[in-house]
Design a protein around this motif. Structure first.
Motif, PDB file in Angstrom:
ATOM      1  N   VAL A   1       0.712   5.436 -10.366  1.00 19.58           N
ATOM      2  CA  VAL A   1      -0.105   4.817  -9.320  1.00 19.58           C
ATOM      3  C   VAL A   1       0.730   4.586  -8.061  1.00 19.58           C
ATOM      4  O   VAL A   1       0.251   4.780  -6.937  1.00 19.58           O
ATOM      5  N   ALA A   2       2.006   4.186  -8.232  1.00 21.33           N
ATOM      6  CA  ALA A   2       2.877   3.924  -7.081  1.00 21.33           C
ATOM      7  C   ALA A   2       3.081   5.186  -6.247  1.00 21.33           C
ATOM      8  O   ALA A   2       2.988   5.159  -5.006  1.00 21.33           O
ATOM      9  N   PHE A   3       3.371   6.314  -6.917  1.00 21.07           N
ATOM     10  CA  PHE A   3       3.542   7.571  -6.182  1.00 21.07           C
ATOM     11  C   PHE A   3       2.236   8.020  -5.523  1.00 21.07           C
ATOM     12  O   PHE A   3       2.240   8.535  -4.393  1.00 21.07           O
ATOM     13  N   ALA A   4       1.114   7.853  -6.230  1.00 20.00           N
ATOM     14  CA  ALA A   4      -0.174   8.231  -5.657  1.00 20.00           C
ATOM     15  C   ALA A   4      -0.503   7.383  -4.433  1.00 20.00           C
ATOM     16  O   ALA A   4      -1.013   7.885  -3.432  1.00 20.00           O
ATOM     17  N   VAL A   5      -0.201   6.087  -4.513  1.00 16.70           N
ATOM     18  CA  VAL A   5      -0.464   5.193  -3.389  1.00 16.70           C
ATOM     19  C   VAL A   5       0.420   5.549  -2.194  1.00 16.70           C
ATOM     20  O   VAL A   5      -0.020   5.540  -1.041  1.00 16.70           O
ATOM     21  N   LEU A   6       1.683   5.898  -2.465  1.00 18.13           N
ATOM     22  CA  LEU A   6       2.576   6.323  -1.384  1.00 18.13           C
ATOM     23  C   LEU A   6       2.054   7.592  -0.721  1.00 18.13           C
ATOM     24  O   LEU A   6       2.049   7.701   0.513  1.00 18.13           O
ATOM     25  N   GLY A   7       1.603   8.537  -1.538  1.00 15.69           N
ATOM     26  CA  GLY A   7       1.033   9.757  -0.973  1.00 15.69           C
ATOM     27  C   GLY A   7      -0.204   9.479  -0.148  1.00 15.69           C
ATOM     28  O   GLY A   7      -0.390  10.063   0.923  1.00 15.69           O
ATOM     29  N   LYS A   8      -1.053   8.575  -0.635  1.00 17.76           N
ATOM     30  CA  LYS A   8      -2.265   8.213   0.108  1.00 17.76           C
ATOM     31  C   LYS A   8      -1.916   7.536   1.428  1.00 17.76           C
ATOM     32  O   LYS A   8      -2.555   7.780   2.460  1.00 17.76           O
ATOM     33  N   GLY A   9      -0.894   6.676   1.421  1.00 14.98           N
ATOM     34  CA  GLY A   9      -0.472   6.029   2.658  1.00 14.98           C
ATOM     35  C   GLY A   9       0.054   7.030   3.676  1.00 14.98           C
ATOM     36  O   GLY A   9      -0.244   6.927   4.875  1.00 14.98           O
ATOM     37  N   CYS A  10       0.812   8.018   3.212  1.00 14.96           N
ATOM     38  CA  CYS A  10       1.321   9.054   4.116  1.00 14.96           C
ATOM     39  C   CYS A  10       0.183   9.884   4.691  1.00 14.96           C
ATOM     40  O   CYS A  10       0.208  10.258   5.872  1.00 14.96           O
TER      41      CYS A  10
END
Length: 455
Positions: A337-346
């Motif tokens: 979830v952390a990596f997915a959220v970072l990707g979504k933020g980018c």
């Protein structure tokens, strides 16, 4: 194994082992829709059909509204789109079958594409160079706020009809407000309506408290400041002009690749929410919150680093975040979830920066046409993104690898585009040719038409 009606999801299941899950799924906002229309397990192929119809409406709407807004005006098309979305979304509540529902969703998506296009262009053309980035950042943050509110509404209103009504009502209010909004003065002048443009400029000057501007603004001042633009606009221009002129052809092709990659990855992540955790409502709110932070930071990043650097860096970091998720074991849900959220933020940073950048790369007479063309390419990516997800069962690594690699590869085309930070909006193709020398000399100044709309 038994077959039963399942709200929002079609599945074959063991009634003993999964009875609790049944009760949980039937409580989702989509439950009554499927129960009412008899969407049983044997008709599970209709689920992606509904999504594809919605995305097709977005794709065609983006292309159509770009042309219509140039012919009939930005604000008039915004008003029409708001009314269309409100009526189509409300009418979907009373759809007698799935086919009618899909048709109304198509009209809804068609109108939403117009709202995005016209509202963005109006804000860009009514904002000065210095305030353009912060204006588009605020617009992007409102989109993220809507994402978070939608997650909360879906959690509170488990009936899909109530959710439709709750999301339709604001558009009726926005339709009434849009009737009061001023039309783009730039568009009015280049289409031969200087008298109305003068009225709109004086209206904006009065709202902003610039009493001296009301006296200084005259037809002669407007026509003298926009003489080249008016002469250039008299030549008939179309979508093909984006590829006839070399400087426009290169920019169009580069931005087409960039926007296509954004939407493939963005919607691939959005439609994969259910694989990141059990609480889809919480994930929707979390994605919206991170998107909000990313877009809010865009204004500072654009001010100090420029358009190209921020956009290319955000794309590369977002792609790497998606690829990093491939290496995380499925049991480590928190890290995934952390990596997915970072990707979504980018991707949130990418979309905000792209909305600013694309408007600064095309002249006024072709801005909406180019915007509609690029949005259509992006919506095509939005259709392809979820379809790639269907290959997960046969090739589990294909979707994340595609989403990550395409973002990273498309970032390499951005250094070949010009930097537009600090430059006013171009009104003619000649302005595009002069941008590089003007930026180096620092001799460009805002025309009176944009100075009078100081934000």
């Amino acid at each position: 194994m038994a077959r039963r009606r399942l709200g929002g999801v079609w599945a074959q299941f063991c009634p003993v082992k999964r009875s609790r899950q049944l009760l949980q799924v039937e409580a989702t906002p989509h439950g009554l829709r499927c129960f009412s229309w008899g969407l049983v397990c044997g008709r599970q192929g209709l689920k992606p059909v509904g999504q594809a119809v919605f995305m097709a409406g977005n794709l065609l709407g983006a292309l159509a509204w770009g042309l219509l807004s140039f012919w009939f005006g930005r604000n008039s098309m915004l008003s029409w789109c708001c009314l269309q979305v409100a009526l189509a979304n409300t009418s979907a509540i009373f759809a007698p079958n799935f086919l009618v529902y899909c048709g109304l969703r198509f009209l809804n998506a068609f109108g939403l594409a117009g709202i995005i296009l016209t509202s963005t262009t109006l804000m860009v053309e009514w904002t000065t160079t210095r305030r353009r980035a912060v204006t588009m950042t605020i617009l992007g943050c409102t989109y993220c706020t809507g994402q978070m509110v939608l997650g909360g509404l879906a959690f509170a209103l488990r009936d899909w009809r109530a959710l439709h009504l709750a999301t339709s009502t604001p558009f009726f209010a926005i339709f009434l407000i849009s009737l009061w909004l001023p039309e783009s003065a730039r568009w009015l002048i280049i289409t031969g309506k200087p008298e109305r443009a003068l009225q709109e400029l004086k209206k904006v000057a009065r709202i902003n408290g610039h009493k001296e501007a009301k006296k200084a603004l005259t037809i002669e001042v407007l026509m003298s400041s926009m003489e080249e633009e008016v002469a250039s606009a008299k030549a008939r221009q179309s979508l093909l002009d984006l590829f006839r002129v070399p400087v426009l052809r290169w920019r169009s092709c580069c931005l087409l690749v960039v926007n296509f990659s954004h939407m493939i990855s963005y919607y691939g992540l959005v439609f994969d929410l259910q694989n990141l955790g059990r609480d889809i409502f919480l994930l929707q709110v979390l994605f919206g919150a991170v998107d909000f932070l990313g877009r809010a930071a865009s204004n500072v990043l654009l001010r100090f680093f420029g358009r190209r650097v921020v956009l290319a860096s955000a794309q590369a970091l977002g792609g790497l975040s998606i690829l990093a998720n491939v290496l995380v074991p499925p049991d480590w849900q928190g890290l995934r979830v952390a990596f997915a959220v970072l990707g979504k933020g980018c991707l949130g940073v990418c979309l905000t920066c792209f909305s600013v950048y694309k408007s600064e790369l095309f002249p006024t007479s072709l801005r909406m046409t180019a915007d509609g063309f690029l949005q259509s390419a992006g919506r095509l990516g939005a259709v392809v993104g979820p379809l790639i997800m269907t290959a997960r069962q046969a090739l589990p690594l294909l979707p994340p690898l595609t989403y990550g690699v395409i973002l990273i590869v498309s970032s390499f085309v951005l250094p070949f585009l010009p930097e537009t930070r600090g430059l006013p909006l171009p009104d003619t193709i000649q302005d595009l040719e002069n941008q590089r020398s003007a930026a180096a000399g620092g001799t460009w100044r805002e025309a009176v038409i944009t100075e009078s709309t100081w934000f």
